[in-house]
Design an enzyme around this catalytic site. Sequence first.
Site, short mmCIF file in Angstrom:
data_model
loop_
_atom_site.label_atom_id
_atom_site.label_comp_id
_atom_site.label_asym_id
_atom_site.label_seq_id
_atom_site.Cartn_x
_atom_site.Cartn_y
_atom_site.Cartn_z
N GLY A 192 7.20 0.18 -0.24
CA GLY A 192 5.57 -0.42 0.12
C GLY A 192 5.35 -0.62 0.69
N PHE A 233 -2.02 0.74 5.01
CA PHE A 233 -2.01 0.81 6.03
C PHE A 233 -1.36 0.70 7.46
CE2 PHE A 233 -3.82 -1.63 2.67
CZ PHE A 233 -5.38 -1.97 2.80
N HIS A 281 -4.24 -9.83 -3.27
CA HIS A 281 -5.55 -9.35 -3.19
C HIS A 281 -6.00 -9.14 -3.91
CE1 HIS A 281 -2.87 -8.26 1.05
NE2 HIS A 281 -2.27 -10.37 0.51
N ALA A 315 0.67 -1.07 0.47
CA ALA A 315 0.26 0.06 0.22
C ALA A 315 0.80 1.46 0.10
CB ALA A 315 -0.92 -0.14 1.06
N SER A 350 5.00 -3.22 4.63
CA SER A 350 5.34 -3.52 6.17
C SER A 350 5.84 -4.87 6.23
CB SER A 350 4.36 -3.02 7.32
OG SER A 350 3.38 -2.89 6.59
N CYS A 390 -16.63 -21.14 -18.63
CA CYS A 390 -16.60 -22.54 -18.36
C CYS A 390 -18.08 -22.85 -17.65
CB CYS A 390 -15.16 -22.80 -16.98
SG CYS A 390 -15.41 -22.12 -15.62
#
Length: 235
Positions: A172, A39, A109, A28, A174, A135
């Site tokens: 960027g 965050f 994510h 982030a 953590s 599908c």
Amino acid sequence: MNQDLEKRIQTLAQWLYESIYTVFFSGAGIGTESGLPDFRGPDGVWTRRDKGLAPRSMDKPWDEVAPNSGHYAIVELQKLDKLKFLISQNVDNLHLKSGIRPTLLAELHGNMTKLRCTQCGLTVDRTEGGSTCSCGGPLVSSVVDFGQPLPQRDLAFSFEHSRHCDLFVVVGSSLVVTPAAEIPAEALNAGAKLVILNAGETPFDKKAHLRFYETIGRVLPTAVRKLKKLMGLFE
Ligand code: ZN
């Protein structure tokens, strides 16, 4: 620019120059210079929550959020054939928007502009509409909610490339959410150099070969300019 920073940027440029397999990992923190909240940064969503504060409101609507100089510096590396793979924890679509080739990108994510088939894993643009994959499987939001499994293909590619890299650059993040915590370890085990650009502390700080606490926009574009000089390219 202070001498120490100048020296570290030159080292990063030199390592990018020497590397034959560079993998980037973004979190982030690369979006904050585009006006997105992170965050765990000083003004991040979790940091503010711990202080009992609501998340800082967005400056502009999502589709107006533009990539910044950090995103474009990575695109520059792609153009120089210096980017083997990019792993991102971000769902903001800014890497693709900036011009990163989809084949070089894993979005751990998901991506807020894409839907994913729960049956075959194929992703399609939201704008294409529809709720059923070719599908026959159902199409749902590709964004991974807390506690949900991560997209297996993206995850497998991330580990695979990290096992083969000689330079792993974190921008960027953590590095506390799994698998963010495991992927750099994979690169270190493979003997790669680890570079971390992040404003806050990470569990890998002691193992990092080069560490920047400065903003990404202050470091990465300059490193890429220096790399171009080393490659004999002039702007
Ligand atoms: Zn499908």
